[in-house]
Design a protein around this motif. Sequence first.
Motif, mmCIF file in Angstrom:
data_model
loop_
_atom_site.group_PDB
_atom_site.id
_atom_site.type_symbol
_atom_site.label_atom_id
_atom_site.label_comp_id
_atom_site.label_asym_id
_atom_site.label_seq_id
_atom_site.Cartn_x
_atom_site.Cartn_y
_atom_site.Cartn_z
ATOM 1 N N ASN A 63 -4.367 13.663 -1.076
ATOM 2 C CA ASN A 63 -2.554 14.025 -0.816
ATOM 3 C C ASN A 63 -1.386 14.630 -1.635
ATOM 4 N N LYS A 80 9.436 -2.670 -1.103
ATOM 5 C CA LYS A 80 10.411 -1.856 -2.014
ATOM 6 C C LYS A 80 10.587 -1.914 -3.049
ATOM 7 N N CYS A 133 3.117 2.443 -6.715
ATOM 8 C CA CYS A 133 2.883 3.294 -5.317
ATOM 9 C C CYS A 133 3.667 2.030 -4.162
ATOM 10 N N ASP A 134 4.064 2.853 -3.176
ATOM 11 C CA ASP A 134 4.605 1.748 -2.467
ATOM 12 C C ASP A 134 3.413 2.151 -0.897
ATOM 13 N N TYR A 135 3.490 1.439 0.107
ATOM 14 C CA TYR A 135 2.634 1.019 0.647
ATOM 15 C C TYR A 135 2.137 2.368 1.681
ATOM 16 N N GLU A 136 3.607 2.914 1.409
ATOM 17 C CA GLU A 136 3.773 4.823 2.598
ATOM 18 C C GLU A 136 2.692 5.404 1.767
ATOM 19 N N ASN A 152 3.618 7.167 -1.492
ATOM 20 C CA ASN A 152 4.607 7.715 -2.732
ATOM 21 C C ASN A 152 4.759 6.715 -3.904
ATOM 22 N N GLU A 203 8.017 11.967 -3.638
ATOM 23 C CA GLU A 203 7.989 11.393 -1.479
ATOM 24 C C GLU A 203 6.273 11.937 -1.483
ATOM 25 N N LEU A 258 3.963 14.161 4.757
ATOM 26 C CA LEU A 258 2.828 13.857 5.524
ATOM 27 C C LEU A 258 2.594 14.887 6.610
#
Length: 371
Positions: free
Chosen positions: A78, A112, A348-351, A353, A368, A371
């Motif tokens: 990532n 979040k 970090c969040d579930y996405e 970030n 961010e 993707l």
Amino acid sequence: MEDKKLLIGKNEEDVEMAAERATVLDASPEYKSQSENKNNIKQSTRSQTGSLITIISVTIWFIFIKKTEATINKPKWNKWKQNGITVAGGKGEGQQLNQLNRPFGIFIDKNKNIFIADCENHRIIEWKYNAKQGQVIAGGNGKGNRTDQLNSPTDVIVDQQNHSIIIADRRNRRVIQWLNQTQQILIDNINCYGLAMDKYGYLYVSDTEKNEVRRWKMGEYNEGTVVAGGNSQGNKRSQLDRPAYTFVDKDQTVYVSDWGNDRVMKWRKDAKEGIVVAGGNCRGGSLNQLFFPEGVIVDDLGQIYVVDSWNNRIMRWCEGKKKGEVVVGVKVSGNQSNQLSWPTGLSCDYEGNLYVVDPRNNRIQKFEIIL
């Protein structure tokens, strides 16, 4: 491609040989008429050609499957946008609800929402997703040691089973729980710094005085169990030197930022010593070094992300590799969107970030994921 050519060539020869064999065999008077033999040859040729097409189709399908497997199994490297977004604070040092004062630890929940150990304001403040200011959910009653006060908290986690807030109340040497403005001291007389909780509900606390990480079962706060360090201050694999933040995975493996040794250590459950998985090559700014590591998290692929505090950067390390890589931040301290100033906490969040605590800029930066 060469293999394909060989395969095709081989099968063409087989077809020709089969036709020749059929012709010789059918020319004998003991066999069928010439017209029937010709039909048999055509049928044999079609059969062999069909086999050839089948083999080619299977080969192409096999190659496709292998390429698909390679794509699926390839590690996902990532990347993140290099300019962060300020999602909390950033309005100068202060105690207003839109300000922070030397924040340290951070926790991001499934919605979040951001929970911040606002160290020098002696409070825990929550910023709802996309909010312009926060709300005080613990402390905020001045610096002190009453149960409704905090003194320089360094970390916070949320027990999402009962929605309670658990705080490393560092200068009061205690871990305290807030639930609906009711306080309970969970662990006393501990020089706590970082907190973590595993999926089984065990609480992990790093102790910078005893140079250890200890685990407690929620509701049973006796002596706890040492899960990392605990063998006096030092740089051996069985030792830690002022451990800071910690992370626990689904197997109860503990990752701890070994602040004084400029490394991240991995301790498997019930292990007697740890493994160096980042840094450990003296302090410095090279890609194989760390300089006072702080926050640490680990993704599902086992990649370690660590706050390289004095180098003002976030690094990613893969276990077994001699060097890490910089994912965000630059070496030079500053207040620009791509800069940090002695960062500490990391989450970090579930996405995917990344959220970085930027204490000297009194802000939380969100980087961010691309993707």
